[in-house]
Scaffold this active site. Structure first.
Site, PDB file in Angstrom:
ATOM      1  N   HIS A 316       5.880  -3.086  -3.651  1.00 24.65           N
ATOM      2  CA  HIS A 316       6.770  -3.638  -4.619  1.00 24.65           C
ATOM      3  C   HIS A 316       8.022  -2.759  -4.498  1.00 24.65           C
ATOM      4  CE1 HIS A 316       2.440  -4.516  -6.237  1.00 24.65           C
ATOM      5  NE2 HIS A 316       2.400  -5.417  -5.182  1.00 24.65           N
ATOM      6  N   THR A 560       7.268   1.089  -5.194  1.00 22.55           N
ATOM      7  CA  THR A 560       6.826   1.912  -6.709  1.00 22.55           C
ATOM      8  C   THR A 560       5.569   2.146  -6.427  1.00 22.55           C
ATOM      9  OG1 THR A 560       5.854  -0.673  -6.219  1.00 22.55           O
ATOM     10  CG2 THR A 560       7.414  -0.027  -7.874  1.00 22.55           C
ATOM     11  N   TRP A 561       5.576   2.924  -4.379  1.00 21.63           N
ATOM     12  CA  TRP A 561       4.281   3.981  -4.513  1.00 21.63           C
ATOM     13  C   TRP A 561       3.117   3.080  -4.382  1.00 21.63           C
ATOM     14  CZ3 TRP A 561       7.445   5.385  -8.214  1.00 21.63           C
ATOM     15  CH2 TRP A 561       8.356   6.380  -7.937  1.00 21.63           C
ATOM     16  N   HIS A 562       3.790   1.414  -4.245  1.00 22.19           N
ATOM     17  CA  HIS A 562       2.249   0.391  -3.699  1.00 22.19           C
ATOM     18  C   HIS A 562       2.177  -0.385  -2.379  1.00 22.19           C
ATOM     19  CE1 HIS A 562       3.075  -0.449  -8.818  1.00 22.19           C
ATOM     20  NE2 HIS A 562       2.614   0.976  -8.342  1.00 22.19           N
ATOM     21  N   SER A 563       2.190   0.920  -1.736  1.00 24.76           N
ATOM     22  CA  SER A 563       2.383   0.424  -0.346  1.00 24.76           C
ATOM     23  C   SER A 563       0.733  -0.273  -0.173  1.00 24.76           C
ATOM     24  CB  SER A 563       2.029   1.670   0.385  1.00 24.76           C
ATOM     25  OG  SER A 563       3.511   2.753   0.649  1.00 24.76           O
TER      26      SER A 563
END
Length: 652
Positions: A316, A560-563
């Site tokens: 994201h 957003t560190w949403h891998s």
């Protein structure tokens, strides 16, 4: 603890999903030996973890912090105007749950249905959602949704105090057409604003991380869960195509003479990879599972030819903009700026429900979808995506937005004053990236292409949401201007030009009694505050202004560190890596249980989804092992119940 050389199940990776799997399996049968191997340090009773308000420090790349591993694009990106994006991944037990922003957000119902996999529809997963959650104090706000749980291991609350600026944000959001909702995490609402819940136990003031809930609580009462931290899994060991163990190395490179010293642990029943979207595909490839051409090039024996490993990386995307607010606004700026008195007061507050450090100060936000009129201005690329992906799925938001009560920035580079930060999050990017190993040596950095903004359709929604959050800020009572350094560079003559002032100069030239509040070039005395109710018209943007916003996006868009997505759960012939039971194609006794298995994106802060995938994976493993999930009925042993609080309100 003495670590055995052979166990029943090895879980590789101690992020949220891995903690769930290890804890659920070990607790289900005290005779089942489970080993959890984590590359980072143990998070237990670490104040940098359990104190919610200092999460910002854990995100910094300063040479001191070791709670995150940073993946940098191998090549410069033309889509980012020559920039290389950086994607931090947690490097600590509990994974992202130990260092993240603690925002409680759920994916939409259609997100799970889009997986098109047996047993993975939203209806299938709602019982597991309830099993995860302990909604403190009846979800702390009214909700008509029956999808929330009240007796799970993860505490969710509003956390500490809600800052007044959050209500200011909600009122201003309503003024631009985003209605207030008591619950936008009900799986169906895609356009609404709310007071945002957090992964914080209100009664203890502590972060609700996965390791505390699922691992430490089991290890306190049983001796069949073996934890190995600061160890990096190098590869899976196969006999033929059957996974029979793993080799791991110290997380810090201690190779001598170019040799890597591995430790072998055997698994009698299963090996579970849960090392995350960027870690799991690397382990698979070093183990001989991946694209045959790549593996042969690196002299790795091919166990299963799966070209989909490491492909279709998703994330994201976020941009942030800073706004000045009145000096009487409660923000975290003095604390983050290093004001000793403020920091001392914050650290000494005894009451968890009132302490500043028991909140992330992200107290409000919204999910939004564009109107028909707004769609006309968003260009053909996004409109095509809208018609194919969003139009017939009204539960999917296009963007998230949230307000932080303070400047999410380096305060040494900011002028004095108080700020709020507006975050804009793109939830379903069309862009895709990839990650692949460049050596069988686990210490050699992989080839990484985040793929950020490589699909033009992603610019329009971010541009649109920047405009929306800017209009919200202008209508807030606390608004006192814009910080130009954190906005697009519009032409000075444009109506969209940012209105700002140099604080130092202002102090020198202004008579006593004038504030530094600025709106559209006007000054305000304390007795004459800015009146947000007089803002009636939105800012008008030209094509040149839109180009300035797009350039700003290229220069500043971040992860957003949403891998997710690099080991997709879909048919093998379509590039899939795992089946609907999370078995890796072409192997036996090997499963992947983390967000790498997502075949499509999830509109959420992904901690909730990682927990859910972990619960689903644990159920599948227990079924394969002939066991049933066992739900604890006592408080977590090392989280004592505060006086006056019922045991049923504590995490289990």
């Amino acid at each position: 603890m003495v670590h055995p050389q052979e166990v029943d199940v090895i879980v590789c990776g101690g992020g949220p999903a891995g903690c769930v799997v290890a804890g659920r399996l070990a607790y289900a049968d005290p005779n089942l030996k489970v080993m959890l191997i984590e590359g980072g340090s143990n998070n237990r009773d670490d104040p940098w973890v359990y104190r919610p308000g200092i999460y910002v420090k854990n995100m910094q790349r300063d040479g001191i912090n070791d709670k995150a591993t940073f993946y940098t694009d191998t090549m410069e990106s033309s889509h980012l105007r020559g920039r290389r994006s950086i994607v931090p991944c947690a490097n600590i037990l509990g994974g992202g749950s130990s260092i993240n922003f603690q925002m409680y957000t759920r994916a939409s119902a259609s997100d799970w249905d889009d997986f098109k996999s047996e047993g993975w529809t939203c209806q299938d997963l709602v019982p597991l959602m309830k099993r995860v959650e302990l909604q403190l104090e009846n979800y702390q706000k009214p909700s008509n949704s029956d999808t929330h749980g009240y007796e799970g291991p993860i505490a969710i609350s509003n956390g500490g105090q809600i800052t007044p600026v959050a209500h200011d944000f909600l009122r201003a959001s309503h003024a631009i057409g985003v209605p207030f909702s008591d619950d936008i995490q009900d799986l169906t609402t895609a356009h609404g604003a709310e007071i945002w819940a957090k992964y914080i136990n209100r009664h203890t003031g502590r972060r609700s991380d996965a390791a505390t809930a699922y691992v430490h609580s089991v290890m306190d009462v049983q001796n069949n869960l073996f934890l190995r931290t600061n160890a990096r899994v190098s590869r899976v060991i196969f006999e033929g195509n059957k996974a029979v163990g793993v080799a791991y190395v110290p997380s810090r490179n201690r190779a001598h003479g170019g040799k890597v010293h591995e430790t072998i642990v055997k698994a009698k029943k299963y090996v579970v990879l849960s090392s995350g979207t960027l870690g799991t595909p690397q382990i698979l490839e070093r183990s001989g599972v991946g694209a045959a051409d790549l593996l042969k090039k690196l002299d790795i024996k091919v166990v299963s030819d799966l070209p989909g490993v490491g492909e279709q990386y998703q994330d994201h995307y976020t941009t942030l903009s800073l706004y000045r607010v009145s000096n009487d606004t409660f923000t975290t700026d003095d604390f983050l700026r290093g004001d000793k008195q403020t920091q001392m007061e914050a650290s000494q507050q005894p009451s968890p429900e009132k302490a500043r450090l028991s909140s992330n100060c992200i107290d409000a936000g919204f999910k939004i979808r564009p109107t028909e009129e707004e769609l006309k201005e968003m260009g053909p690329e996004f409109n095509k995506l809208w018609n194919e992906y969003f139009k017939d799925k009204p539960d999917k938001p296009v963007m998230f937005g949230s307000i932080v009560s303070g400047a999410y920035a380096d305060h040494t580079l900011l002028p004095p004053g108080k700020y709020v930060t507006m975050f804009q999050y793109l939830e379903y990017p069309a862009s895709r990236g990839k990650i692949h190993i460049q050596s069988s040596n686990p210490y050699v950095e992989p080839f990484f292409d985040s793929g950020f903004m490589n699909n033009k359709a992603d610019f329009a929604p971010i541009r649109w949401s920047y405009k929306k959050t800017r209009e919200v800020a202008r209508r807030m009572d606390a608004f006192r201007g814009e910080l130009a350094s954190h906005h697009p560079h519009f032409h000075p003559a444009s109506p969209a030009a940012v209105k700002d002032i140099d604080i130092k100069t202002a102090k020198e030239i202004l008579p006593n009694g004038l504030t530094v509040g600025i709106h559209m070039g006007t000054w305000h005395r304390p007795s004459e505050p800015y009146d947000a109710s007089k803002v009636h018209e939105d800012i008008k943007y030209t094509e040149e202004d839109d180009k300035a916003i797009d350039d700003w996006i290229s220069d500043h868009v971040e992860t957003t560190w949403h891998s997710l997505g690099t080991c997709a759960m879909k048919p093998r012939e379509e590039g899939g890596v795992v089946d609907h039971r999370l078995n890796v194609f072409g192997t036996t006794n090997l499963k992947c249980v983390d967000l790498s298995i997502c075949p499509d994106n999830l509109g959420t802060n992904t901690y909730s989804s990682a927990l859910l995938v972990g619960e689903k994976g644990a159920d599948l493993l227990l079924e394969d092992l002939g066991l049933k999930v066992r739900l604890p009925h006592a408080p977590v042993p090392h989280a004592p119940v505060p006086k006056g609080v019922a045991a049923t309100q504590q995490p289990r």
